[in-house]
Design a protein around this motif. Structure first.
Motif, PDB file in Angstrom:
ATOM      1  N   UNK A  39      50.427  50.106  -5.306  1.00  0.00           N
ATOM      2  CA  UNK A  39      50.256  51.486  -5.741  1.00  0.00           C
ATOM      3  C   UNK A  39      50.564  52.411  -4.564  1.00  0.00           C
ATOM      4  N   UNK A  40      50.905  53.650  -4.857  1.00  0.00           N
ATOM      5  CA  UNK A  40      51.331  54.586  -3.816  1.00  0.00           C
ATOM      6  C   UNK A  40      50.202  54.868  -2.835  1.00  0.00           C
ATOM      7  N   UNK A  41      50.435  54.519  -1.572  1.00  0.00           N
ATOM      8  CA  UNK A  41      49.465  54.735  -0.504  1.00  0.00           C
ATOM      9  C   UNK A  41      50.173  55.356   0.700  1.00  0.00           C
ATOM     10  N   UNK A  42      49.406  55.643   1.736  1.00  0.00           N
ATOM     11  CA  UNK A  42      49.943  56.291   2.917  1.00  0.00           C
ATOM     12  C   UNK A  42      51.224  55.683   3.459  1.00  0.00           C
ATOM     13  N   UNK A  43      51.289  54.350   3.627  1.00  0.00           N
ATOM     14  CA  UNK A  43      52.501  53.737   4.185  1.00  0.00           C
ATOM     15  C   UNK A  43      53.716  53.756   3.254  1.00  0.00           C
ATOM     16  N   UNK A  44      53.576  54.373   2.082  1.00  0.00           N
ATOM     17  CA  UNK A  44      54.724  54.546   1.188  1.00  0.00           C
ATOM     18  C   UNK A  44      55.263  55.974   1.245  1.00  0.00           C
ATOM     19  N   UNK A  45      54.655  56.804   2.076  1.00  0.00           N
ATOM     20  CA  UNK A  45      54.985  58.232   2.073  1.00  0.00           C
ATOM     21  C   UNK A  45      56.465  58.483   2.323  1.00  0.00           C
ATOM     22  N   UNK A  46      57.090  57.685   3.212  1.00  0.00           N
ATOM     23  CA  UNK A  46      58.486  57.965   3.561  1.00  0.00           C
ATOM     24  C   UNK A  46      59.443  57.781   2.394  1.00  0.00           C
ATOM     25  N   UNK A 250      61.283  57.716   7.590  1.00  0.00           N
ATOM     26  CA  UNK A 250      60.254  57.068   8.409  1.00  0.00           C
ATOM     27  C   UNK A 250      60.091  57.810   9.729  1.00  0.00           C
ATOM     28  N   UNK A 251      61.199  58.150  10.363  1.00  0.00           N
ATOM     29  CA  UNK A 251      61.138  58.869  11.630  1.00  0.00           C
ATOM     30  C   UNK A 251      60.416  60.206  11.470  1.00  0.00           C
ATOM     31  N   UNK A 252      60.701  60.908  10.394  1.00  0.00           N
ATOM     32  CA  UNK A 252      60.077  62.209  10.181  1.00  0.00           C
ATOM     33  C   UNK A 252      58.584  62.077   9.916  1.00  0.00           C
ATOM     34  N   UNK A 258      51.170  64.359   8.419  1.00  0.00           N
ATOM     35  CA  UNK A 258      50.590  65.254   7.408  1.00  0.00           C
ATOM     36  C   UNK A 258      51.624  65.639   6.355  1.00  0.00           C
ATOM     37  N   UNK A 259      52.865  65.854   6.790  1.00  0.00           N
ATOM     38  CA  UNK A 259      53.909  66.205   5.835  1.00  0.00           C
ATOM     39  C   UNK A 259      54.174  65.048   4.869  1.00  0.00           C
ATOM     40  N   UNK A 260      54.134  63.821   5.379  1.00  0.00           N
ATOM     41  CA  UNK A 260      54.317  62.660   4.526  1.00  0.00           C
ATOM     42  C   UNK A 260      53.203  62.519   3.509  1.00  0.00           C
ATOM     43  N   UNK A 261      51.970  62.724   3.948  1.00  0.00           N
ATOM     44  CA  UNK A 261      50.836  62.610   3.037  1.00  0.00           C
ATOM     45  C   UNK A 261      50.876  63.725   1.993  1.00  0.00           C
TER      46      UNK A 261
END
Length: 346
Positions: A39-46, A250-252, A258-261
């Motif tokens: 399920x969508x979690x923090x490490x999927x943000x990119x 990923x780099x961003x 915070x932007x990814x989250x």
């Protein structure tokens, strides 16, 4: 706005010279069905950043992202043809490359350089060593790569896996069943359980015992971006675009978590942003920032280390053949090393 005809000719000529330039306005978008491991979690943000900010589209791709049911299950879904690409476990790729050569997905960008596999037990429970698992029940989600690799861990540590009862648990109940004593231990990604314990008001360090596979003789790689044989053969430019867009995102996100989250929150409005940011940072620091990624850049790997990992999987499961490195991983589509060096994560 469409480019003038003369400009389009110039851009197309440049695209033929450089595979990284694929203006969406000059060609139809290639549809990509992409499945996550969970399920969508923090490490999927990119992945969502790459989608929302148009990085996939700039690469000539129309990517649809679906949530998954396990990192090993993601490999199966891509191999079945249900998905063109996904985020899954390299060890499941090895198994399929041995048993069904030519059908297996191939990893093209390694994300988790250090495997996050862990067996976790309660600090006040009966499992104090791995040997204590014999005669007891271990819970894990169906399709879990951690559970699939348990026999290899057991073989390295004198544990008889046939004496360990594995129970399939719904993903949202794994940590809860351990805390309630309904299972004696769980096989899970460390970052998933660690932050779920925090969300439950538990102290992950004091309330639980952690048996990390990487600390107990199993130096495996883990999850990364994988693609189907069909996409690899028929749309190699799409594979290159996929890795380029994901690497950029990923780099961003590493520079601005915070932007990814925030992007993740748009996909899953009920996301606990504090927990998911911590989970994201945990995976960046523990599984993605390693001496090897500092040398090779994120996405790449050591052929020698992968050969050892392949040997471990083949021996553990008695597989019919030993796949070669290129049966499992291709670095052909990676961006330049300099573009893949992670920033220091604060």
């Amino acid at each position: 706005m469409p480019l003038p005809r003369a400009t389009r000719r110039a851009v197309l000529g440049a695209a033929l010279a450089s595979p990284f330039i694929r203006p969406a306005s000059a060609q139809a978008l290639t549809p990509i069905r992409f499945i996550l491991d969970w399920k969508a979690q923090g490490p999927h943000a990119w992945y969502y950043v790459a989608q929302s900010r148009g990085y996939f589209r700039e690469a000539g791709l129309d990517v649809t992202i679906d949530q998954g049911e396990g990192s090993a299950a993601a490999v199966t879904r891509v191999m079945s043809g249900a998905y063109d690409a996904g985020f899954g476990d390299i060890n499941a790729v090895i198994q399929n490359a041995a048993g069904r050569p030519g059908e297996q997905p191939v990893m093209v960008y390694l994300v988790y350089n250090r495997a996050p596999y862990a067996i976790i037990s309660r600090a006040d429970g009966p499992v104090r060593t791995l040997k204590d698992l014999e005669g007891r029940q271990v819970g894990a989600p169906a399709g879990s790569a951690t559970a699939r690799m348990f026999p290899a861990l057991a073989a390295r540590n004198g544990v008889d896996p046939s004496k360990v009862r594995m129970a399939a648990i719904a993903p949202n109940l794994v940590e809860q069943m351990l805390v309630q004593g309904q299972v004696d231990a769980v096989a899970q990604f460390s970052g998933t359980s660690y932050m779920n314990f925090v969300g439950m008001g538990k102290d992950p360090e004091k309330d639980f015992r952690w048996f990390f596979y990487s600390d107990m003789g199993l130096d495996q790689y883990s999850n990364g971006v994988l693609v189907s044989q069909a996409l690899l053969k028929n749309r190699p430019e799409a594979v290159r675009g996929l890795t380029t867009a994901i690497n950029r995102a990923i780099q961003e996100v590493a520079r601005n978590p915070d932007a990814g989250i925030a992007e993740l929150k748009k996909v899953e409005p009920l996301t606990d942003t504090a927990i998911e940011k911590q989970r994201l940072l945990y995976m960046l620091r523990a599984q993605m920032t390693t001496p090897e990624t500092g040398t090779l850049g994120l996405g790449d790997l050591s052929d020698k280390r992968l050969e050892g990992a392949i040997g471990t999987v083949v021996e553990t499961y008695g597989l019919p053949r030993t796949p070669g490195v290129r049966d499992v991983f291709l670095r052909d589509f990676l961006p330049a090393r300099e573009a893949r060096l992670l920033p220091v994560v604060g």
